[in-house]
Scaffold this motif. Structure first.
Motif, PDB file in Angstrom:
ATOM      1  N   GLU A  42     -10.998  -6.029 -20.932  1.00  0.00           N
ATOM      2  CA  GLU A  42     -10.750  -5.755 -22.342  1.00  0.00           C
ATOM      3  C   GLU A  42      -9.345  -5.197 -22.534  1.00  0.00           C
ATOM      4  OE1 GLU A  42     -12.826  -7.479 -24.228  1.00  0.00           O
ATOM      5  OE2 GLU A  42     -13.218  -5.796 -25.569  1.00  0.00           O
ATOM      6  N   GLU A  71     -15.508  -7.645 -21.589  1.00  0.00           N
ATOM      7  CA  GLU A  71     -14.541  -8.724 -21.793  1.00  0.00           C
ATOM      8  C   GLU A  71     -15.200 -10.095 -21.980  1.00  0.00           C
ATOM      9  OE1 GLU A  71     -13.380  -7.247 -18.058  1.00  0.00           O
ATOM     10  OE2 GLU A  71     -13.279  -9.237 -17.127  1.00  0.00           O
ATOM     11  N   GLY A  91     -21.073  11.902 -24.188  1.00  0.00           N
ATOM     12  CA  GLY A  91     -21.022  10.443 -24.137  1.00  0.00           C
ATOM     13  C   GLY A  91     -19.622   9.963 -23.813  1.00  0.00           C
ATOM     14  N   VAL A  92     -19.381   8.656 -23.942  1.00  0.00           N
ATOM     15  CA  VAL A  92     -18.038   8.134 -23.716  1.00  0.00           C
ATOM     16  C   VAL A  92     -17.907   6.732 -24.302  1.00  0.00           C
ATOM     17  CG1 VAL A  92     -18.552   7.172 -21.410  1.00  0.00           C
ATOM     18  CG2 VAL A  92     -16.218   7.797 -21.980  1.00  0.00           C
ATOM     19  N   PRO A  93     -16.893   6.492 -25.133  1.00  0.00           N
ATOM     20  CA  PRO A  93     -16.632   5.129 -25.565  1.00  0.00           C
ATOM     21  C   PRO A  93     -15.669   4.468 -24.588  1.00  0.00           C
ATOM     22  CG  PRO A  93     -15.526   6.702 -27.019  1.00  0.00           C
ATOM     23  CD  PRO A  93     -16.043   7.468 -25.850  1.00  0.00           C
ATOM     24  N   SER A  94     -16.106   3.388 -23.946  1.00  0.00           N
ATOM     25  CA  SER A  94     -15.269   2.776 -22.922  1.00  0.00           C
ATOM     26  C   SER A  94     -15.365   1.255 -22.984  1.00  0.00           C
ATOM     27  CB  SER A  94     -15.665   3.313 -21.542  1.00  0.00           C
ATOM     28  OG  SER A  94     -14.657   3.034 -20.619  1.00  0.00           O
ATOM     29  N   CYS A  95     -14.904   0.594 -21.939  1.00  0.00           N
ATOM     30  CA  CYS A  95     -14.874  -0.866 -21.932  1.00  0.00           C
ATOM     31  C   CYS A  95     -14.612  -1.330 -20.508  1.00  0.00           C
ATOM     32  CB  CYS A  95     -13.762  -1.367 -22.858  1.00  0.00           C
ATOM     33  SG  CYS A  95     -12.136  -0.805 -22.364  1.00  0.00           S
ATOM     34  N   THR A  96     -14.656  -2.645 -20.304  1.00  0.00           N
ATOM     35  CA  THR A  96     -14.304  -3.161 -18.986  1.00  0.00           C
ATOM     36  C   THR A  96     -12.780  -3.331 -18.905  1.00  0.00           C
ATOM     37  OG1 THR A  96     -14.459  -5.484 -19.633  1.00  0.00           O
ATOM     38  CG2 THR A  96     -16.478  -4.438 -18.826  1.00  0.00           C
ATOM     39  N   LEU A  97     -12.280  -3.452 -17.685  1.00  0.00           N
ATOM     40  CA  LEU A  97     -10.832  -3.539 -17.498  1.00  0.00           C
ATOM     41  C   LEU A  97     -10.242  -4.804 -18.116  1.00  0.00           C
ATOM     42  CD1 LEU A  97     -10.775  -2.071 -13.899  1.00  0.00           C
ATOM     43  CD2 LEU A  97      -9.642  -1.074 -15.902  1.00  0.00           C
ATOM     44  N   LYS A 131     -24.540  12.324 -28.701  1.00  0.00           N
ATOM     45  CA  LYS A 131     -23.520  11.744 -27.817  1.00  0.00           C
ATOM     46  C   LYS A 131     -23.523  10.211 -27.829  1.00  0.00           C
ATOM     47  CE  LYS A 131     -26.555  13.070 -23.972  1.00  0.00           C
ATOM     48  NZ  LYS A 131     -26.662  13.888 -22.772  1.00  0.00           N
ATOM     49  N   TRP A 132     -22.338   9.676 -27.973  1.00  0.00           N
ATOM     50  CA  TRP A 132     -22.163   8.229 -28.152  1.00  0.00           C
ATOM     51  C   TRP A 132     -21.552   7.615 -26.910  1.00  0.00           C
ATOM     52  CZ3 TRP A 132     -17.135   6.008 -30.240  1.00  0.00           C
ATOM     53  CH2 TRP A 132     -17.205   4.612 -30.407  1.00  0.00           C
ATOM     54  N   PHE A 133     -22.193   6.577 -26.419  1.00  0.00           N
ATOM     55  CA  PHE A 133     -21.722   5.833 -25.252  1.00  0.00           C
ATOM     56  C   PHE A 133     -21.428   4.415 -25.719  1.00  0.00           C
ATOM     57  CE2 PHE A 133     -21.582   3.962 -21.126  1.00  0.00           C
ATOM     58  CZ  PHE A 133     -21.557   4.986 -20.184  1.00  0.00           C
ATOM     59  N   ASN A 134     -20.316   3.862 -25.321  1.00  0.00           N
ATOM     60  CA  ASN A 134     -19.994   2.492 -25.710  1.00  0.00           C
ATOM     61  C   ASN A 134     -19.293   1.786 -24.558  1.00  0.00           C
ATOM     62  OD1 ASN A 134     -19.492   0.445 -28.044  1.00  0.00           O
ATOM     63  ND2 ASN A 134     -17.511   0.624 -27.024  1.00  0.00           N
ATOM     64  N   VAL A 135     -19.620   0.515 -24.367  1.00  0.00           N
ATOM     65  CA  VAL A 135     -18.879  -0.305 -23.408  1.00  0.00           C
ATOM     66  C   VAL A 135     -18.632  -1.667 -24.039  1.00  0.00           C
ATOM     67  CG1 VAL A 135     -18.800  -1.329 -21.113  1.00  0.00           C
ATOM     68  CG2 VAL A 135     -20.070   0.766 -21.468  1.00  0.00           C
ATOM     69  N   ASP A 136     -17.382  -2.055 -24.152  1.00  0.00           N
ATOM     70  CA  ASP A 136     -17.062  -3.413 -24.573  1.00  0.00           C
ATOM     71  C   ASP A 136     -16.855  -4.248 -23.318  1.00  0.00           C
ATOM     72  OD1 ASP A 136     -17.106  -2.383 -27.075  1.00  0.00           O
ATOM     73  OD2 ASP A 136     -14.971  -2.592 -27.480  1.00  0.00           O
ATOM     74  N   TYR A 176     -26.563   9.626 -18.190  1.00  0.00           N
ATOM     75  CA  TYR A 176     -25.859  10.518 -19.112  1.00  0.00           C
ATOM     76  C   TYR A 176     -26.844  11.356 -19.925  1.00  0.00           C
ATOM     77  CZ  TYR A 176     -25.697   8.795 -24.080  1.00  0.00           C
ATOM     78  OH  TYR A 176     -25.963   8.484 -25.382  1.00  0.00           O
ATOM     79  N   ASP A 233     -14.856   0.606 -13.766  1.00  0.00           N
ATOM     80  CA  ASP A 233     -15.462   0.359 -15.084  1.00  0.00           C
ATOM     81  C   ASP A 233     -16.925  -0.052 -14.935  1.00  0.00           C
ATOM     82  OD1 ASP A 233     -14.989  -2.072 -13.892  1.00  0.00           O
ATOM     83  OD2 ASP A 233     -14.021  -2.998 -15.611  1.00  0.00           O
TER      84      ASP A 233
END
Ligand code: SF4
Ligand SMILES: [Zn+2]
Ligand SMILES: [Zn+2]
Lengths: 569, 441
Positions: free
Chosen positions: B142, A342, B134-140, A335-340, A72, B402
């Protein structure tokens, strides 16, 4: 395999206490030995410095967030991205180099081992795919545990044995090396947009505090007797006034003794301490808290730390401290990237420009140097840039030049636009210490090797150890006084031996070596409770099946497994 | 005795369901049945036993007919083509494994290829937007465990990702979502009333081509600013109402698809959808995710990312540097400008997806297509090399939408003598080495 004799070099080896004496080093079959035959190839190291290969104790070099940072940020490839002479592939990226460049650059700097500092277990396969593709250097990865639901549930009831059994299971599934803990509790809170800024803030829903998580993970780590200690990125990173939370967190290790067969003495490794050593209440009255923090660290023999030196570059910040990256994005609007992720963790990424004209960034630079200069025991303080967070690892030579030459760092300090402000907010101007080559070998070789439980094979030049050897064009009797010269000498080894093979010669990569992936297999007694919980969580909450969770053997074809037996713990 | 293989990964769409059960004949040769897959996923397995499957490479003759040739001949022809061409388009990769991609990239770096994947005609615009903001995301998982507001915007999982809704986004009960569907409010924004809209609690019909305006209105409403009476055909009261509801989410998610990436505005639509998501994080927790369609297209972006630093359209033709520039190094543009000297297609069917002009340009170049089956592209190729089906006849790593990687499973043997992508590419790579050593370049 061929034999070598490295002749007449100035050897710096903390393992044997050699401080620059001329000594020949003999190499055979990938190991350092006492003597070689007359047929051995001679490497002339006259007027050169000879050290063991360096070890990176904490860097973000492989995995989902590192790679997101790469792709990115196409603009990161505008700098220094091309193929270099030698047998190399195309090299790309400045702050987040491609895997090929990562391996070559570490080797050119004299490194032979790197620890990937944060592996989300669900993404372990990705981490190992990248490690697999990274040439020359040996690597390992630390799975993150500080916000993992199993851990939160077990430690809420202080079930150390179950915690340990689960850790052992995860290490096996992910081919992981140890226990990493990032912003304990705070990242789980972040899944709801919240955070834990002190070690007593309760984690939403789970009714546990960061303090309980930190202490419980230290205990579980020692229960298992892992080669490395619990590795902590503390709460409240990067905020003025956080040094109190930092010392509070470090106190949790008081009275706990290291239990392991690897010669490791610390029970807690506190990473990128620079980011956790701030006084003041806001960025206006911000001051260095390095002295307070290091005074505490110096007293506590069961702690190790790494610095997290700011290099004053444009870089890419990335951490499992999701709420911090969101906060940072609010400050710089890049630019902000985030991944949560589980049940396990999160990650954030934000590009960052440490502009030397800004008093805060220049002060952070000073704090990082202070941490290293205040360290009384170089065997417990390691130099890092928390790559790429405080700067790219390729800037190590410049960091060394600041630490090894007062003249060099004072020149930098006084040339800041806001020099007065930086000088008054920090103590750097008052520090005269210059790190010696011997101390550098402690901080980058023997120290990290011991901290990682690898001191049998790494970090020294004694007979029987790995023939991982870096030879620099530095004559200690005529040590350069000029910053750029110091930098140049450390940036390109004259030779790098990896497992007894010359991989870099004159700064040029000539061999890809035989890269290994390290992981720890901890045996524990059968634990029906934990196995039941795992089954249950996969059935109900994970989005992948339990049988598709492990990292297959083929992902780490050259694996080095360190066995640990905790069945009698 | 037929046997059951469990935890099988579906090789069709980016949902990458990993709970399939496949019944296989005693001799490991035939698939007898597939459980848990949706219809399109099951179809992929059924392909395996289709009669008339091509089992040897075929070369087109002057009269347009195809003649069977050996793998050795096909490999030699391909390697020669690659070495001779100064710029080869090496497109596809979405239905193969990451391990195979790696070998392909090694070849591309040697011969000066341009490696591009299906993103170039689907979520490329999403990737451009992410490169910008950018992108604020997550796994499925979540979504399954936390999401109580789900927005489908310009996507139709009911058709394109049939099990997405039951596994992750609408129906499942998770840790914090014990009520399942009842605890979630589902919105569908589209210009047509789709089957996904039928599953939604609320359908918002946006006038075709007005997605950007509507997203902009959502952002405006979230800031409490004034709106015109209607935006994109949606009354302002509705917009305020929805935005207020989204703000009260505990965890919200926007899924988007081709209806956003390929309508007017393209990457700008995604850009503003991401910015809306970012704004919502000032109020609560919100994420956004691209509904990546083609199976392992995500994995291609990942491998290109760690090897070269770009997610698609990677030009290696300079051999000492990787370049990536939409419009310049993207497949369709390269073909339209007739800038490549040869085409190497693998694991996808550009003939079915590329604009006609691009394929006409392609058909004039020496072309090799590597694919298990006959498709639109194989029929305009000089050579078609059949391979084993990845995820059915050979394992290998694939990335879910994801970005979660899963090692897929082999369930049956490939037909006798048919090579896998990895085997084939390894042999092409060796042949390229031999030719280049002889000074072929
Ligand atoms: S939803 Fe997609 S991955 Fe799942 S079974 Fe259907 S086609 Fe396969
Ligand atoms: Zn950290
Ligand atoms: Zn870090």
């Amino acid at each position: 395999m061929s034999e070598f004799i490295i002749k007449n070099g100035h050897v710096f080896d903390p393992v044997q206490g050699i401080k620059g004496d001329k000594k020949d080093i003999a190499v055979k079959d990938g190991k350092i030995i006492d003597k070689v035959g007359s047929g051995a190839k001679v490497i002339d190291a006259k007027d050169k410095t000879v050290m063991a290969g360096a070890l990176e104790v904490h860097a973000h070099v492989a995995g989902p967030k590192v790679n997101a940072g790469r792709w990115y940020r196409p603009e990161d490839k505008h700098f220094d991205s091309h193929k270099k002479p030698g047998i190399t592939r195309i090299e790309g990226g400045k702050s987040i180099p491609t895997v090929f460049k990562t391996g070559y650059e570490y080797a050119r700097l004299g490194f032979t081992f790197a620890m990937e500092a944060a592996m989300p277990p669900l993404y372990a396969r990705h981490v190992h795919e990248e490690i697999h593709d990274t040439p020359i250097i040996d690597e390992a990865a630390l799975p993150v545990f500080g916000n993992n639901w199993f851990i939160l549930e077990y430690l809420k009831n202080h079930e150390v044995e179950n915690t340990a059994a689960y850790i052992a299971w995860i290490l096996r599934q992910t081919k992981g090396y140890g226990v990493k803990c990032v912003n304990p509790g705070g990242t789980e809170a972040w899944a709801w947009g919240l955070n834990c800024l002190t070690i007593h803030d309760p984690v939403p829903y789970f009714e546990i505090t960061p303090a309980e998580i930190i202490k419980g993970l230290i205990e579980a780590n020692e229960y298992l007797g892992l080669p490395h200690s619990m590795h902590l990125h503390q709460n409240d990173l990067g905020n003025p006034g956080n040094y109190k939370t930092t010392i509070d967190s470090l106190r949790l290790a008081e009275g706990i003794k290291a239990t392991n067969n690897f010669g490791r003495e610390q029970v807690l490794h506190s990473t990128h301490l620079q980011f956790h050593s701030y006084k003041g209440t806001n960025w206006g009255d911000f001051e260095s808290g390095a002295k307070e923090v290091m005074d505490y660290v110096n007293k506590q023999k069961n702690l190790t730390i790494d610095t997290g030196n700011v290099t004053l570059d444009e870089t890419t910040t990335m951490t499992a401290d999701g709420p911090f990256e969101h906060h940072l994005h609010g400050l710089n609007h890049l630019k902000w990237f985030n991944v949560d992720v589980e049940l396990e963790t999160a990650a954030g990424i934000v590009p960052f420009i440490y502009d030397p004209n800004n008093a805060v960034f220049a002060s952070q630079w000073a704090v990082g140097l202070e941490i290293a200069l205040y360290a009384k025991d170089p065997m417990r303080c390691f130099i890092t840039t928390d790559h790429p967070n405080a700067g790219p690892f390729t800037r190590y030579p410049r960091v060394y030049s600041w630490l090894m030459s007062k003249k060099c760092r004072d020149e930098r300090l006084h040339s800041f636009k806001k020099a007065d402000k930086v000088i008054s907010a920090t103590n750097l101007a008052t520090l005269d210490r210059e790190i010696t080559l011997y101390e550098l070998a402690q901080m980058t070789r023997a120290g990290p090797a011991k901290c990682l439980g690898l001191s049998k094979d790494y970090g020294g030049l004694a007979a029987g150890m790995n023939a991982d050897i870096a030879i620099y064009n530095i004559n200690p009797d005529k040590f350069p006084s000029d910053g750029p010269e110091i930098e140049k000498a450390f940036a390109n080894v004259a030779y790098l031996f990896k497992d007894g093979k010359i991989c870099v010669e004159g700064g040029k990569v000539v061999d890809m070596g035989h890269k290994q992936t390290f992981w720890v297999d901890a045996k524990v007694n059968e634990n029906k409770q934990v196995m039941h919980d795992i089954r249950e969580k996969f059935l109900r909450y994970y989005s992948v099946n339990e049988n598709n969770y492990p990292v297959p053997e083929s992902y780490a074809p050259h694996q080095h497994i360190i066995g640990v037996d905790a069945t009698k713990a | 005795m037929p046997k059951e293989v469990t935890d099988v990964i579906c090789p069709f769409c980016g949902t990458l369901c990993d709970d399939l059960i496949v019944t296989v004949s005693d001799d490991n040769k035939t698939i007898l049945g597939v459980k848990n897959a949706c219809a399109i996923g099951a179809e992929k397995f059924n392909h395996q036993r289709q009669p008339g499957r091509v089992k040897r490479p075929r070369m087109r003759q002057a009269d347009g007919s195809y003649k069977e040739i050996t793998y050795d001949e096909a490999i030699d022809w391909t390697a020669n083509m690659l070495v001779k061409s100064r710029k080869t388009l090496m497109y596809g990769w979405a239905s193969t494994s990451c391990q195979a991609m790696s070998i392909g990239h090694e070849i591309a770096e040697k011969v000066g290829g341009i490696v591009d994947n299906c993103a170039t005609v689907c979520h490329g615009s999403s990737l451009i937007a992410i490169e910008d903001v950018g992108v604020p995301s997550c796994t499925l998982g979540e979504i399954k465990n936390r999401a109580d507001r789900v927005v489908f915007w310009g996507c139709n999982p009911a058709h394109a990702h049939p099990r997405h809704m039951s596994r992750y986004s609408i129906f499942p009960r998770g840790f914090f979502t014990v009520k399942g569907h009842k605890g979630r409010k589902i919105y569908c924004v589209d210009c047509r009333y789709t089957d996904t809209a039928k599953c939604a609690d609320e359908f918002i019909q946006v006038q075709q081509g007005f997605d950007y305006e509507l997203l902009n209105a959502f952002r405006t409403a979230a800031r409490g600013e004034a709106l015109p009476d209607t935006v994109g055909g949606v009354p302002k009261e509705k917009i305020y109402e929805i935005v207020e509801d989204l703000k009260t989410a505990r965890f919200g998610i926007i899924f988007f698809g081709m209806g956003l990436t390929h309508t007017m505005g393209r990457n700008h639509n995604i850009d503003i959808a991401i910015n809306l998501t970012r704004d919502m994080n000032d109020h609560t927790k919100f994420a956004i995710m691209a509904m990546r369609g083609h199976w392992n297209v995500t994995g291609s972006g990942q491998v290109l990312g760690w090897q070269y630093g770009f997610p698609y359209a990677v030009d290696l033709s300079r051999r000492d540097q990787a370049r990536h520039q939409t419009g310049e190094t993207t497949s369709v543009d390269l073909l339209n400008r007739s800038e490549v000297e040869a085409c190497f297609y693998i694991a996808t069917d550009p003939g079915a997806h590329f604009p006609v002009d691009a394929m006409i340009s392609s058909s004039r170049k020496p072309t090799v297509t590597i694919d298990p089956h006959i498709n639109c592209t194989t029929e305009i190729s000089d050579i078609h090399i059949p391979v084993a089906l990845v995820g059915v006849e050979v394992g290998g790593c694939a990335y879910r939408m994801d970005n979660v990687p899963i090692e897929t499973r082999k369930v049956v043997d490939p037909p006798e003598g048919v090579l896998t992508d990895e085997e084939l590419l390894t042999r092409i790579n060796h042949r390229v080495d031999e030719l280049m050593a002889k000074g072929g370049q």
